[in-house]
Write a protein that holds these residues in place. Sequence first.
Motif, short mmCIF file in Angstrom:
data_model
loop_
_atom_site.label_atom_id
_atom_site.label_comp_id
_atom_site.label_asym_id
_atom_site.label_seq_id
_atom_site.Cartn_x
_atom_site.Cartn_y
_atom_site.Cartn_z
N THR A 302 0.88 -0.90 -0.30
CA THR A 302 0.21 -0.14 0.00
C THR A 302 0.96 1.17 0.07
OG1 THR A 302 -1.92 -1.38 1.39
CG2 THR A 302 -2.54 1.32 1.13
N TRP A 359 -6.84 5.00 6.58
CA TRP A 359 -7.12 3.99 5.84
C TRP A 359 -7.77 3.06 7.08
CZ3 TRP A 359 -5.84 -1.13 6.78
CH2 TRP A 359 -5.97 -2.03 6.32
N VAL A 360 -7.62 2.91 8.18
CA VAL A 360 -7.91 2.64 9.63
C VAL A 360 -9.52 2.67 9.04
CG1 VAL A 360 -8.40 2.17 12.13
CG2 VAL A 360 -5.94 1.36 10.74
N GLN A 363 -11.53 1.46 6.49
CA GLN A 363 -11.76 -0.51 7.33
C GLN A 363 -12.76 -0.10 7.75
OE1 GLN A 363 -10.64 -2.63 4.90
NE2 GLN A 363 -9.55 -0.70 3.41
N ALA A 366 -16.25 0.53 6.63
CA ALA A 366 -17.07 -0.86 6.43
C ALA A 366 -16.63 -1.77 6.42
CB ALA A 366 -15.70 -0.65 4.66
N ARG A 368 -15.39 -3.59 9.22
CA ARG A 368 -14.49 -4.43 8.60
C ARG A 368 -13.54 -4.31 10.03
NH1 ARG A 368 -13.22 -3.22 3.74
NH2 ARG A 368 -13.69 -4.86 2.49
N VAL A 370 -9.61 -3.84 12.56
CA VAL A 370 -8.76 -3.64 11.70
C VAL A 370 -7.58 -3.30 13.19
CG1 VAL A 370 -6.84 -1.94 10.76
CG2 VAL A 370 -9.55 -1.89 10.61
N ARG A 448 -11.42 -9.62 9.74
CA ARG A 448 -9.77 -8.86 9.95
C ARG A 448 -9.44 -8.29 9.15
NH1 ARG A 448 -13.58 -9.68 14.49
NH2 ARG A 448 -11.74 -10.01 16.55
N VAL A 449 -8.59 -7.00 8.81
CA VAL A 449 -7.61 -6.85 8.03
C VAL A 449 -6.94 -6.40 9.17
CG1 VAL A 449 -9.56 -6.00 5.96
CG2 VAL A 449 -8.63 -4.69 7.29
N SER A 476 -8.07 -13.33 7.00
CA SER A 476 -7.48 -11.89 6.97
C SER A 476 -5.86 -11.78 6.56
CB SER A 476 -7.08 -12.01 8.50
OG SER A 476 -6.68 -10.25 8.75
N ARG A 479 -1.48 -5.21 4.77
CA ARG A 479 -1.33 -4.94 3.84
C ARG A 479 0.37 -4.14 4.09
NH1 ARG A 479 -4.39 -2.42 -0.65
NH2 ARG A 479 -6.48 -3.24 -0.96
#
Length: 536
Positions: A302, A359-360, A363, A366, A368, A370, A448-449, A476, A479
């Motif tokens: 990323t 970015w967090v 997420q 969305a 998710r 993190v 989870r990401v 999961s 990035r």
Amino acid sequence: MLAVPFRAPAPGASWHAGLSAHVYVGATLPAALAPYDPPPYSLERFLEDELNAEPRPVPAGRPMSPRPEQVTGAAVIAAHEAAGGRMFLLGDDPGVGKTGTAVLAVGRIAARRPVRTVLVVADRPAAITVPHWARSIAAFGDSGLRWCVTTWDRLGKVAGLTKATGQRFDVVVADEAHMVRHTTTQRWKHWRSVSGAGRVKDAPYVLLATATPAHTPLELPYLAPHFAAVHGEPLKDWTDLPGRLAAHGFHVERARYGWSWTEDAEERRADLARLRSWLADTEPPATLHRPAPWGPVSVTGTPVELTPAERAQYEAEWSEFRAEMQLARRKRETARGRAALLRFRQKAGLIRAQATVDWVKAQVEADRQVAVSVEFVETAADPIREALLDGGVAVASIYGRDRFDVEAERLRFQTGEAPVCVFTVTASISLHAGEVLPGGRTASTTPRVGLFHQPRFSGIAARQVTGRTHRDHQVSPWRVAFAFAQETVEEDVARVMVERLAVTGSTAGGDTAGLQQIAELLDADWLPAISLTGSD
């Protein structure tokens, strides 16, 4: 025996210098000391049970049914021990269930040979790893054995007690065994003492568990007793692992700062193939690896596009770093160079903190959860946490010594109370969806990401980090964030991490195909080496 925290008051207890612990003599603990009552299977409880004529009964644990792979894995380990093996390398992927496999294997071994005491050395943080092992031992059954669960950080205390009392363990389980891959540390000295690495007679059976054995063959001194047995050579000869590897035709040589491994891809493959044969081609095999049934982790890059102001600041820091490095090289001051590298990485991470925060937030919006992996506290963990809190996003914090209750923060994330977890630890904690929590609760099932805010030099650390969320049948993706500017240290670090992650992953039998995208992005010449432990 009492588990008294550092500098905590313990009225009525006395300090025992020989045991390096607080002691209270009596049938029951007074109320003031009750909080320090050591839990079952802890080091203090083990010592207490050894000192008393009758050990205290262990409360019944919540039973767990082993998975099929844990049962078959335990059978393979027990077969190796029954054939006269000395140590076994369990290299299952993160989340496959090495803890349960190890507990079941010890039970099988104890059913065949005299076993009374078992030492388990787990990774930190102790507030999570020791209770996790204790729950697993109680759930799968302790087989009536005396278990002592400690951490690598406290191994010196165990070694001191064994030296003073003559206490030796019949079986030793080394969780995250790669923690003793360097022989110049005090940890290695303590490990040799408790594991019997330097003894031939009366050595315990050693079960080594790690999905990431090493970056290179030079980092496998903990397997030297097995290598010596395979070749029928004296154990003392293998105290010099690099020298013995060179004698057996490995492509290693002395370099300016110690031994180094070849950079030639074909020679590396040949070396790892030979290592694998020493472990997997014995009868029965001395190693076992099962890949995660849910597939390998996806790791993608990323790149961060900096604002003009951030770019100007970044370039200024970059220029300062290059000047400092040139001075360090001219004067051959390696410490100065390391300090300059550390300062630059800290400053670069701070500049990119806002990009990570944005970015967090996206997420979380969305739906998710993190997990954000960082290396530095003041220039990464703290600013990311504070910015997210200011933005109304709850954050679980697992970093900083004694700043947070580690298990409480982990449970906040696992239950969904905090959708973000910022952490510095690399192993031995579970952050995956659907985990069975203490007390029978279940973690949230929100996907989870993960994000590496700072890429790491260590492939072992990187692989362990991704296994915090990509485990136990939960997929999961991760990035790697870095400032996409050519010829910068951050790009170099990302490249090194990908190269070492590829080698480390395949060393443990893992699939490294998912790294191709980020490798191409960084134009990395990484080596997908042959598996050391092989597949099932």
